[in-house]
Design an enzyme around this catalytic site. Structure first.
Site, PDB file in Angstrom:
ATOM      1  N   ASP A 278       0.840  -1.207   0.000  1.00  0.00           N
ATOM      2  CA  ASP A 278       0.000   0.000   0.000  1.00  0.00           C
ATOM      3  C   ASP A 278       0.872   1.254   0.000  1.00  0.00           C
ATOM      4  O   ASP A 278       0.654   2.176   0.782  1.00  0.00           O
ATOM      5  CB  ASP A 278      -0.940  -0.007   1.204  1.00  0.00           C
ATOM      6  CG  ASP A 278      -2.100   0.979   1.043  1.00  0.00           C
ATOM      7  OD1 ASP A 278      -2.405   1.353  -0.108  1.00  0.00           O
ATOM      8  OD2 ASP A 278      -2.694   1.374   2.057  1.00  0.00           O
ATOM      9  N   ASP A 545      27.026 -20.311 -30.380  1.00  0.00           N
ATOM     10  CA  ASP A 545      27.236 -21.226 -31.506  1.00  0.00           C
ATOM     11  C   ASP A 545      28.677 -21.738 -31.539  1.00  0.00           C
ATOM     12  O   ASP A 545      28.938 -22.879 -31.944  1.00  0.00           O
ATOM     13  CB  ASP A 545      26.904 -20.502 -32.816  1.00  0.00           C
ATOM     14  CG  ASP A 545      26.241 -21.423 -33.826  1.00  0.00           C
ATOM     15  OD1 ASP A 545      25.774 -22.510 -33.414  1.00  0.00           O
ATOM     16  OD2 ASP A 545      26.182 -21.069 -35.015  1.00  0.00           O
TER      17      ASP A 545
END
Length: 606
Positions: A278, A545
């Site tokens: 809150d 890769d």
């Protein structure tokens, strides 16, 4: 690449239907995902009216306050909330300041009217007392010496389920100390949940008390009628009052110290496993009237304990500050960060980022609309300021900065380079996912970590150092436990964070250096929000890769991802594999980075 900022909103060129200056149709047909607990229209929201709420007590007042709204017997989730403030204005304002001033001028009169039971709400909707559950034990084990130790003064504030008075200790260690006493009538505690809320609020205040930006807790008392919580008396007024005194607008340099103090205390709470739920200007008080006095967070009546892998599902808070994921009933500490983003937006431009005439309209704006950064003063503010606020207001909580991260954002760091940054507890969530990931995904994350920008590396270095690496530069389960223990409070035990550490068992017999920590702690969704993402992900795939990619069959990939037998893996994962050599494709690489295997999930919701 060091100058990367967050991507601009894809809809920044479109007019914001909820931005100032537009016409606003009445929107009453919105409901959150769970219609059974959707907001119940109030009389003022059921038809066109010159009244609209500026600060509403909760986006789910039908849950917390049914007895007031619909005459029902619903449970009360909180015993303390901001009273409803209504403003008499028919058109959408460009700034909250003018009519908040009017509301403040009327506040005293409205309080008196509320006490006499003649407000418009109570005349239109008859109230019934909520039925009390049978067999409730309202004993808390607090001291019963309140009246002998404390002298009550005048009332200084009132909420739906309690009120606050000034007071002075008459004897003991605190003799002569002027304090604020929050008084919660036990008659209002009509459910076991309400009783537990009070017990938890006291636990949180007691555990967290001592932080410079959190209201000091002194003691808790009870008698047959009430619970009394004695706290520091902050006499400088609300942050909201300061905003109004400035006409609803701060310069960047004036806003920064305010935001830093808010972030500091919220980051501390999150580190201890507490979510406030809150956060708003009314819940921050200044210790004195001096311009540079300290800001203190108050009102932990809606707060809760939460583990890094746990999600909450009850809708609580205040409508203008509630995060989208709260409305979807699945959230954690990131919801507080959204609320800070709303406060920062208001400080810098004087307007609310989301607005509508009705509560349901506000919720729709929060879920669907993008805040405007095109209208003055935004074009005249720094790009870092805009980037800072945007990264607090990402609708996807995974892309949103944490409070600790926000303290290291360039806009904040340029103002104060000598801050103590708290540990970001959500990093444990990232580490858990990494340690439980497949070897292929770990390789992908290591490749992506090579593309981190300067600001990300600086943040991760700070977090790594907080985990107290050993003389070999490695963090282990032992160093992590010792680092947490040196900063732990009782709140951390209540939120079961030490238990969560057991899930990092991949570090039980080995250490993790900074390079691997970067791969483990990187937030892919946040990295994706940077405007250099395309360049970064392409470079990461090239590295992957060369060093981590390998031939893999679809069945093995499905097994590594934890895909169940009911999933048609060949159709789902077909594009993940490169047909030329059977290795992971670029598409599969990106998906693998985002995807979390079934073995790495296991989050809980309550």
């Amino acid at each position: 690449m060091g100058g990367c900022t967050s991507k601009p909103s894809t809809s920044s060129g479109r007019p914001n239907p909820f931005a100032p200056g537009n016409d606003y149709p009445q929107i009453d047909d919105f409901a959150p995902d769970h219609p059974g607990k959707s907001p119940i229209p109030t009389p003022s929201a059921a038809k066109a009216s010159p009244f609209f709420p500026f600060y509403t007590p909760s986006p789910a007042r039908h849950r917390r306050n049914k007895s007031r709204d619909v005459g029902g017997g619903g449970e009360s989730k909180s015993l303390t909330s901001t009273p409803l403030r209504q403003l008499r204005r028919a058109f959408h304002p460009p700034s909250p300041a003018k009519h908040i001033r009017a509301a403040l001028r009327r506040r005293k009169g409205k309080k008196e009217a509320a006490l006499s039971g003649v407000t418009q709400l109570t005349t239109e909707v008859p109230q019934r007392e909520e039925e009390e559950e049978v067999g409730l034990d309202k004993r808390f084990g607090f001291s019963k010496e309140f009246h002998s130790r404390v002298e009550l003064g005048e009332e200084i504030g009132r909420g739906h389920f309690g009120y606050t008075c000034s007071a002075k200790f008459k004897k003991g260690e605190l003799k002569g100390q002027v304090v604020a006493v929050k008084i919660i009538p036990k008659s209002k505690m009509t459910t076991a949940i309400a009783i537990e809320d009070v017990r938890r609020e006291v636990k949180i205040l007691q555990a967290l008390s001592g932080h410079k930006n959190l209201v000091q807790f002194y003691d808790a008392f009870e008698d047959n009628a009430n619970v009394y919580i004695a706290m520091e008396l902050c006499e400088g007024g609300e942050l909201l009052d300061r905003i109004l005194a400035r006409g609803g607008k701060y310069s960047e340099n004036d806003a920064k110290p305010v935001i830093i103090q808010i972030l500091n205390v919220v980051a501390f709470c999150h580190f201890q496993g507490v979510v406030h739920r809150d956060l708003k200007p009314e819940n921050f008080l200044y210790t004195s009237k001096e311009e540079n006095s300290q800001l203190k967070a108050i009102d932990f009546g809606l707060s809760d304990f939460v583990r890094p892998d746990e999600r909450l599902n009850d809708i609580v808070g205040s409508a203008y500050y509630v995060a989208p994921e709260v409305l979807h009933r699945s959230y954690t500490t990131e919801a507080d960060v959204w609320s800070i983003g709303v406060i920062a937006y208001i400080l810098l431009c004087g307007s609310r980022p989301f607005w509508a005439r009705t509560e349901s309209g506000i919720f729709r704006a929060v879920l669907k609309a993008d805040p405007s950064f095109d209208e003055p003063p935004w074009p005249f503010l720094s790009s870092d300021a805009k980037d800072f606020v945007k990264r607090l207001l990402f609708k996807d909580p995974r892309r949103r900065m944490s409070a600790s991260q926000a303290l290291m954002h360039p806009w904040i760091r340029a103002y104060n380079t000598d801050m103590n940054i708290p540990f970001d507890i959500l990093i444990f969530r990232q580490m858990k996912a990494y340690l439980r990931s497949s070897s292929l995904r770990k390789a992908a994350l290591r490749a992506l970590s090579k593309t981190l920008i300067k600001d990300e590396i600086l943040y991760l270095k700070t977090q790594f150092s907080l985990l107290a690496p050993n003389k070999d530069g490695l963090i282990t389960m032992d160093t992590i436990r010792m680092a947490l223990a040196s900063n732990a409070t009782e709140a951390m035990k209540e939120s079961r964070i030490p238990e969560f550490l057991a899930l990092l068992n991949g570090l039980q017999y080995r250490g993790m250096d900074f390079e691997e920590f970067c791969a483990a702690a990187i937030n892919v969704h946040q990295h994706e929000s940077l405007d250099c993402w395309e360049q970064s992900i392409r470079h990461a795939y090239e590295l992957f890769d060369k060093n981590g990619n390998r031939a893999i069959v679809i069945e093995e990939l499905a097994s590594e991802l934890g895909v169940g037998p009911s999933i048609p893996v060949h159709s789902v994962l077909h594009d993940w594999i490169r047909h030329t050599d059977g290795k992971l494709s670029f598409f599969g690489f990106v998906k693998l980075l985002h995807g979390v295997s079934v073995r790495a999930s296991g989050k809980t919701t309550r």
